[in-house]
Design an enzyme around this catalytic site. Structure first.
Site, short mmCIF file in Angstrom:
data_model
loop_
_atom_site.label_atom_id
_atom_site.label_comp_id
_atom_site.label_asym_id
_atom_site.label_seq_id
_atom_site.Cartn_x
_atom_site.Cartn_y
_atom_site.Cartn_z
N HIS A 67 -27.29 -36.14 94.00
CA HIS A 67 -27.78 -34.76 93.83
C HIS A 67 -26.69 -33.90 93.19
O HIS A 67 -25.87 -33.29 93.87
CB HIS A 67 -28.19 -34.20 95.20
N LEU A 70 -25.92 -30.76 86.50
CA LEU A 70 -25.17 -30.60 85.25
C LEU A 70 -25.96 -29.51 84.53
O LEU A 70 -27.12 -29.28 84.84
CB LEU A 70 -25.15 -31.92 84.47
N ARG A 71 -25.36 -28.82 83.61
CA ARG A 71 -26.06 -27.65 83.03
C ARG A 71 -26.41 -27.84 81.57
O ARG A 71 -26.67 -26.87 80.87
CB ARG A 71 -25.22 -26.40 83.22
N ASN A 101 -32.99 -29.06 86.57
CA ASN A 101 -33.10 -27.61 86.31
C ASN A 101 -32.09 -27.12 85.27
O ASN A 101 -31.30 -26.21 85.50
CB ASN A 101 -33.01 -26.79 87.61
N ASP A 159 -36.05 -29.60 92.12
CA ASP A 159 -34.95 -29.00 92.90
C ASP A 159 -34.45 -27.69 92.29
O ASP A 159 -34.33 -27.55 91.08
CB ASP A 159 -33.79 -29.98 93.01
N HIS A 186 -37.17 -30.31 97.35
CA HIS A 186 -36.44 -29.09 97.73
C HIS A 186 -37.38 -28.32 98.66
O HIS A 186 -38.37 -27.73 98.20
CB HIS A 186 -36.11 -28.28 96.47
N ASP A 312 -24.64 -31.72 96.03
CA ASP A 312 -25.40 -30.57 95.50
C ASP A 312 -24.48 -29.72 94.62
O ASP A 312 -24.52 -28.48 94.66
CB ASP A 312 -26.05 -29.73 96.62
O1 DOR Z 1 -27.45 -23.43 95.73
C1 DOR Z 1 -28.20 -23.98 94.95
N1 DOR Z 1 -27.88 -24.13 93.65
N2 DOR Z 1 -29.38 -24.43 95.40
C2 DOR Z 1 -30.32 -24.88 94.58
O2 DOR Z 1 -31.36 -25.25 95.04
C3 DOR Z 1 -30.09 -24.90 93.11
C4 DOR Z 1 -28.66 -24.93 92.79
C5 DOR Z 1 -28.38 -24.60 91.36
O3 DOR Z 1 -29.01 -25.17 90.46
O4 DOR Z 1 -27.47 -23.78 91.10
ZN ZN Z 2 -29.69 -28.90 94.22
#
Ligand code: DOR
Ligand code: ZN
Length: 435
Positions: A67, A70-71, A101, A159, A186, A312
């Site tokens: 989990h 990456l952006r 996401n 998520d 999620h 995460d």
């Molecule tokens: O804290 C979080 N950051 N929870 C999430 O569900 C998404 C994640 C994010 O993509 O920054």
């Molecule tokens: Zn997450």
């Protein structure tokens, strides 16, 4: 080139190994484990074998983070596939699964392929894309599961957002099941969490911040358990943060349902009490909860209710975090602190070291159906070497991740990954090893 790793305490939960042994790598695979392998090397092809003395160290199957955020594509200023994959190996992870996401959302074949290509170019950790459940993760129509599977997606999740429509979630679980891929949920009822900034309780009241009640998470977990039971499929519950969630998952497992679950280090390390500083690096979704929730999470980890520990990893830029609490983004940059924080569980007696390694390698591999997470002969030579004693101080400025958003800045840690090998190649080595 062969590599011989000698003298480490080898922990392989899959084979129930916990012993001082040598491990030989060749052609990207584990070719032999045993005692005194150095002798056979000396007599034969010593010039062709790189020998690394790891006496006093712990050698485990490469850690797997199932989990990670990456952006890329879309928010490369927060993290790229390359910067995240580099942070992964520095944190001891040989494989990461990345959430969809991004911007645009990974809800189709071309983005899944793009991420895979970026990961190949980066040539660091293995990167496994997770495809979206719904188009644009909007929660309305299912995304193209089959296409994404063909392109390399290994699970499906929206998520960052829940799937609020129960019928859509039902179809997602049925369709994913037919493709033998897991759904990662999620769990958050957004009607219950709407506008919430932190855990609902004493501290949200005195701080004057809108609360997110535990039932926002628990009601959704209960629903997803029911859907998995009704459809005779499975579901993996993401980032468990509450006592009630642990209780629901434990009961579901006891009834024989195919439910798996994860938590993240911040949920067993920090409580909402810390938010009195209004430090936005503590803002995360689900939110940090209470001491009673931490105790329940520890119990859930110890009794196997919680199968995996994930980071995460949610990297954000200063411009996303240096804002009033209400406007700050959710998330903690976790790849480079996860192992250090998780090793505290071993010192506290919550988990044995082999149990911890199982939750950070073997179990994620099993949940994602990856042929990884063990040190069997013939397995991919993905290996993490840990110095359990090494003291270090968290300094976000030294993170390989672009995300410096960590509430653990300045924390004293004990234990660190000092060598990370992916497919038989050294991808990260602590300078102290002098390799
Ligand atoms: O804290 C979080 N950051 N929870 C999430 O569900 C998404 C994640 C994010 O993509 O920054
Ligand atoms: Zn997450």
């Amino acid at each position: 080139m062969k590599m011989l790793l000698t003298g480490a305490r080898v922990i392989d939960p899959g084979q129930k190994i916990d012993a001082i042994m040598d491990v030989m790598l060749a052609d990207g695979k584990i070719c032999q484990t045993g005692v005194d392998l150095l002798k056979s090397v000396k007599s034969k092809d010593s010039a062709k074998t790189k020998v690394i003395d790891l006496s006093g160290m712990v050698l485990t199957p490469g850690l797997i983070d199932m989990h990670t955020h990456l952006r890329e594509p879309g928010q490369e200023y927060k993290e790229t596939v390359a910067s995240g994959a580099k942070a992964a190996v520095a944190g001891g992870f040989t494989s990461i699964a990345c959430m969809p996401n991004t911007d645009p959302i990974n809800d189709n074949r071309s983005i899944t392929e793009f991420i895979k290509r970026k990961a190949l170019e980066a040539d660091m950790a293995n990167v496994y894309p997770i495809g979206a459940i719904s188009k644009d993760s909007a929660g309305i129509k299912l995304a193209e599961f089959w296409d994404m599977k063909e392109a390399g997606a290994i699970a499906f999740s929206d998520d960052g957002k829940p799937v609020m429509d129960a019928a859509l979630m039902r179809h997602a679980m049925e369709y994913a099941w037919s493709l033998s891929l897991p759904v990662i949920s999620h769990c958050e009822d957004t009607n219950l969490s709407a506008g919430g900034q932190m855990n609902e309780g004493y501290y949200s009241t005195i701080l004057g911040l809108r609360g997110i009640p535990v039932i926002a998470e628990e009601a959704m977990i209960a629903r997803d358990i029911l859907i998995a039971e009704f459809t005779k499929t499975s579901v993996h519950i993401a980032h468990v943060s509450t006592e009630g969630s642990v209780r629901l998952i434990r009961a579901a497992k006891k009834r024989g349902l195919k439910i798996t679950a994860e938590t993240a280090p911040h949920y067993f390390t920090l409580t909402d009490e810390a938010l009195q500083t209004y430090n936005t690096s503590l803002k995360v979704n689900p939110p940090l909860r209470s001491a009673a929730d931490i105790a329940a999470i520890n119990e859930g980890l110890a009794d196997g209710t919680l199968d995996a520990i994930v980071t995460d990893h949610a990297p954000h830029a200063r411009t996303d975090k240096e804002l009033e609490f209400e406007y700050a983004a959710n998330g903690i940059s976790g790849l480079e602190t996860s192992l250090g924080l998780s090793l505290r569980l071993v010192r506290e007696g919550v988990l044995t070291l082999p149990e911890l390694i199982a939750k950070m390698s073997l179990n994620p591999a099993r949940i994602l159906n990856l042929p990884k997470g063990n040190l069997e002969t013939g397995a991919d030579a993905d290996i993490t070497v840990i110095d359990l004693q090494l003291p270090w101080t968290v300094d976000v400025h030294t993170f390989y991740s672009k995300g410096k958003n960590s509430p653990f800045q300045g924390w004293e840690m004990q234990g660190k990954a000092i060598l990370t090998i992916v497919g038989g190649e050294i991808k990260y080595a602590d300078p102290r090893l002098n390799l």
